[in-house]
Motif scaffolding. Structure first.
Motif, short mmCIF file in Angstrom:
data_model
loop_
_atom_site.label_atom_id
_atom_site.label_comp_id
_atom_site.label_asym_id
_atom_site.label_seq_id
_atom_site.Cartn_x
_atom_site.Cartn_y
_atom_site.Cartn_z
N PHE A 170 147.02 66.52 133.49
CA PHE A 170 148.19 65.73 133.10
C PHE A 170 149.35 66.63 132.66
CE2 PHE A 170 150.84 63.12 130.40
CZ PHE A 170 150.76 61.85 130.93
N PHE A 171 149.04 67.66 131.89
CA PHE A 171 150.11 68.51 131.37
C PHE A 171 150.47 69.65 132.33
CE2 PHE A 171 147.83 66.83 127.57
CZ PHE A 171 148.83 65.96 127.16
N ALA A 172 149.51 70.08 133.14
CA ALA A 172 149.75 71.20 134.05
C ALA A 172 150.13 70.73 135.45
CB ALA A 172 148.50 72.08 134.12
N LEU A 173 150.49 69.48 135.57
CA LEU A 173 150.72 68.91 136.91
C LEU A 173 151.76 69.69 137.71
CD1 LEU A 173 149.96 66.23 138.58
CD2 LEU A 173 152.28 65.53 137.96
N ARG A 174 152.84 70.11 137.07
CA ARG A 174 153.94 70.75 137.79
C ARG A 174 153.86 72.28 137.77
NH1 ARG A 174 158.82 70.15 136.13
NH2 ARG A 174 158.23 69.75 133.97
N LEU A 175 152.86 72.82 137.11
CA LEU A 175 152.70 74.28 137.14
C LEU A 175 152.20 74.72 138.50
CD1 LEU A 175 151.05 75.24 133.71
CD2 LEU A 175 153.42 75.57 134.44
N PRO A 176 152.62 75.88 138.99
CA PRO A 176 152.09 76.37 140.27
C PRO A 176 150.58 76.59 140.20
CG PRO A 176 154.02 77.62 139.56
CD PRO A 176 153.63 76.75 138.40
N GLU A 177 149.92 76.45 141.33
CA GLU A 177 148.47 76.64 141.36
C GLU A 177 148.11 78.07 140.94
OE1 GLU A 177 146.39 75.19 144.80
OE2 GLU A 177 148.01 73.79 145.24
N ALA A 178 148.99 79.01 141.26
CA ALA A 178 148.72 80.40 140.89
C ALA A 178 148.71 80.59 139.38
CB ALA A 178 149.78 81.32 141.52
N ALA A 179 149.38 79.68 138.67
CA ALA A 179 149.43 79.76 137.21
C ALA A 179 148.40 78.83 136.57
CB ALA A 179 150.83 79.41 136.72
N GLY A 180 147.49 78.31 137.39
CA GLY A 180 146.45 77.43 136.86
C GLY A 180 146.84 75.97 136.84
N GLY A 181 147.96 75.64 137.46
CA GLY A 181 148.41 74.26 137.48
C GLY A 181 147.97 73.51 138.72
N VAL A 182 148.52 72.30 138.86
CA VAL A 182 148.16 71.45 140.00
C VAL A 182 149.12 71.69 141.17
CG1 VAL A 182 147.73 69.06 140.70
CG2 VAL A 182 147.26 69.76 138.35
N GLY A 183 150.32 72.16 140.88
CA GLY A 183 151.26 72.49 141.94
C GLY A 183 152.00 71.30 142.52
N LEU A 184 152.10 70.22 141.77
CA LEU A 184 152.85 69.06 142.26
C LEU A 184 154.24 69.05 141.65
CD1 LEU A 184 150.00 66.38 142.20
CD2 LEU A 184 150.87 67.68 144.15
N GLY A 185 155.02 68.00 141.95
CA GLY A 185 156.43 68.00 141.56
C GLY A 185 156.81 66.88 140.63
N LEU A 186 158.12 66.72 140.47
CA LEU A 186 158.66 65.71 139.56
C LEU A 186 158.30 64.28 139.97
CD1 LEU A 186 160.20 65.85 136.96
CD2 LEU A 186 162.34 65.80 138.27
N PRO A 187 158.33 63.93 141.26
CA PRO A 187 157.94 62.55 141.62
C PRO A 187 156.52 62.21 141.18
CG PRO A 187 159.10 63.57 143.44
CD PRO A 187 158.85 64.66 142.43
N GLU A 188 155.62 63.18 141.29
CA GLU A 188 154.24 62.91 140.86
C GLU A 188 154.15 62.81 139.34
OE1 GLU A 188 155.05 65.21 143.14
OE2 GLU A 188 154.21 64.23 144.92
N ALA A 189 154.94 63.63 138.63
CA ALA A 189 154.96 63.55 137.17
C ALA A 189 155.44 62.17 136.71
CB ALA A 189 155.85 64.65 136.59
N VAL A 190 156.43 61.64 137.41
CA VAL A 190 156.94 60.31 137.07
C VAL A 190 155.83 59.25 137.21
CG1 VAL A 190 158.39 58.46 138.04
CG2 VAL A 190 159.39 60.68 137.45
N LEU A 191 154.99 59.39 138.23
CA LEU A 191 153.90 58.43 138.41
C LEU A 191 152.92 58.50 137.24
CD1 LEU A 191 153.16 58.89 142.23
CD2 LEU A 191 154.62 57.19 141.12
N LEU A 192 152.63 59.72 136.76
CA LEU A 192 151.73 59.87 135.62
C LEU A 192 152.30 59.22 134.37
CD1 LEU A 192 150.15 61.90 137.36
CD2 LEU A 192 150.09 63.44 135.39
N PHE A 193 153.57 59.47 134.11
CA PHE A 193 154.17 58.92 132.89
C PHE A 193 154.40 57.42 133.00
CE2 PHE A 193 154.65 63.32 131.89
CZ PHE A 193 154.57 63.35 130.51
N GLU A 194 154.55 56.91 134.20
CA GLU A 194 154.61 55.46 134.37
C GLU A 194 153.29 54.83 133.93
OE1 GLU A 194 155.43 54.20 138.36
OE2 GLU A 194 155.04 52.09 137.92
N GLU A 195 152.18 55.44 134.32
CA GLU A 195 150.87 54.92 133.92
C GLU A 195 150.65 55.08 132.42
OE1 GLU A 195 148.82 53.17 135.86
OE2 GLU A 195 150.43 53.35 137.34
N ALA A 196 151.13 56.19 131.85
CA ALA A 196 151.02 56.38 130.40
C ALA A 196 151.79 55.30 129.65
CB ALA A 196 151.55 57.76 130.03
N GLY A 197 152.98 54.96 130.14
CA GLY A 197 153.77 53.91 129.50
C GLY A 197 153.11 52.55 129.64
#
Length: 290
Positions: free
Chosen positions: A51-78
Motif C-alpha cells: 500500500f505504501f510502496a506502490l509507487r516506488l520503483p521495483e529496484a527500490a523494493g516498491g511495486v513500480g506502479l503509478g498515480l492512477p493505481e495509487a488513486v484506486l487504493l485510496f478510493e478503497e481506503a476512503g
C-alpha cells in the motif's frame, strides 16, 4: 484519452477491497472508534501488501506502479473509512526508512489548515510541529493538533489533494450504496421508502455527484495537472459531504443514531475537506485556468 480501468487495475482494486473487507470490516471500524488508537498491526499489513510502496520503483523494493493505481487504493481506503495518516506515510515511502513497510508511521504538518493528524501516534512528523496543541475533532478516528500560525506543508500539495479527493470519492460511493440499500429495504406505508419520489431524487443526486467526481479524479490522476487536481478535489469534496448528508436524510432518524455508519462518513468528509488545498484556493486555481 481512454479512462477505462485496465484488467490489471481492476484486479488491483478488487484485491484491495477484499483485503480491507477481511481486515477492516464494519466490526473493526466500530472497534477502532471505541479504542481511538492507531492499529499498528494493520499498518504493517498494509505495508506488506504494498500500500505504501506502490509507487516506488521495483529496484527500490516498491511495486513500480503509478498515480492512477495509487488513486484506486485510496478510493478503497476512503470507502471503508480506513484511519491513520495514510497519505503522509504513502508519500514518505522511500524517503523515511520503514514507511514503505508500514513499520514507521509518518504524519505531516498541513500548511493549508495548520493542523497535524495523528500527531501523538506518529513516529515521524514532517514539518515543524513545535507548540502544537490538541483540538477537538468531529471525527473520532482523526485526532488533530493545531500548530502555530505560519506552518508550512512539506509534502507535495497537489498529491495530497489528489489522494484526499480519492478518499472522498470512495466515501461518496459507499454512502450512495448505503442509501440505495436502505431505500430498497426500509418500508413505510406498505412500500419501500425508495418508492417515494423525494427519496429517489436524493439517491439519484448522490449517484450523479459520485460519478462526476470519479471521472474527474481518474482523469487528474492520469494528467497530474494542478488545475485538474483542484477541480477534481472540489467535485470529490462536494460528492462526499453532500452525499453523506443526503444519505443521512434517506436513513431518516436512524441516520443520527450510533448504529448508522453514515454519520462517520459525514464527519470524516468534513475533516478531509479542510486538508491541504482548501475550497477557496482550489476555486481560484480552476478559475485562473478558464
Amino acid at each position: 484519452m481512454d479512462f477505462r480501468l485496465t484488467e490489471d487495475q481492476l484486479a488491483l482494486k478488487r484485491g484491495v477491497r477484499e483485503l480491507l473487507a477481511a481486515r477492516f470490516g464494519r466490526a473493526a471500524l466500530r472497534a477502532a472508534v471505541d479504542k481511538g488508537t492507531l492499529d499498528r498491526a494493520l499498518f504493517r499489513e498494509l505495508g506488506a501488501a504494498g500500500f505504501f510502496a506502490l509507487r516506488l520503483p521495483e529496484a527500490a523494493g516498491g511495486v513500480g506502479l503509478g498515480l492512477p493505481e495509487a488513486v484506486l487504493l485510496f478510493e478503497e481506503a476512503g470507502r471503508v473509512l480506513l484511519p491513520g495518516p495514510l497519505i503522509a506515510t504513502h508519500l514518505a515511502a522511500g524517503e523515511v526508512p520503514g514507511a514503505a513497510e508500514g513499520e514507521v508511521v509518518v504524519t505531516t504538518v498541513d500548511g493549508g489548515s495548520a493542523v497535524v493528524e495523528w500527531l501523538d501516534a506518529a513516529d515521524v512528523v514532517l514539518g515543524e510541529a513545535a507548540g502544537a496543541v490538541p483540538i477537538r475533532s468531529v471525527d473520532p478516528l482523526t485526532p488533530l493538533h493545531r500548530v502555530p500560525a505560519g506552518a508550512i506543508g512539506v509534502l507535495d500539495a497537489d498529491l495530497v489533494s489528489l489522494l484526499t479527493a480519492a478518499e472522498q470519492l470512495g466515501s461518496a460511493a459507499r454512502c450512495t450504496e448505503l442509501a440505495v440499500t436502505h431505500a430498497r429495504t426500509r418500508e413505510q406505508f406498505g412500500q419501500p421508502v425508495g418508492g417515494f419520489q423525494a427519496v429517489k431524487h436524493l439517491c439519484a443526486g448522490m449517484l450523479v455527484r459520485t460519478e462526476l467526481a470519479r471521472a474527474a479524479v481518474y482523469a487528474a490522476a492520469v494528467t497530474a495537472d494542478p488545475a485538474e487536481i483542484a477541480g477534481a478535489r472540489l467535485l470529490a469534496d462536494e460528492a462526499a459531504v453532500a452525499g453523506a448528508r443526503d444519505c443521512l436524510q434517506v436513513h431518516g432518524g436512524m441516520g443520527f443514531t450510533w448504529e448508522a455508519d453514515v454519520h462517520l462518513h459525514l464527519k470524516r468528509a468534513w475533516v478531509r475537506a479542510e486538508r491541504g488545498l482548501g475550497g477557496a484556493a482550489a476555486e481560484e486555481l480552476v478559475a485562473a485556468r478558464l
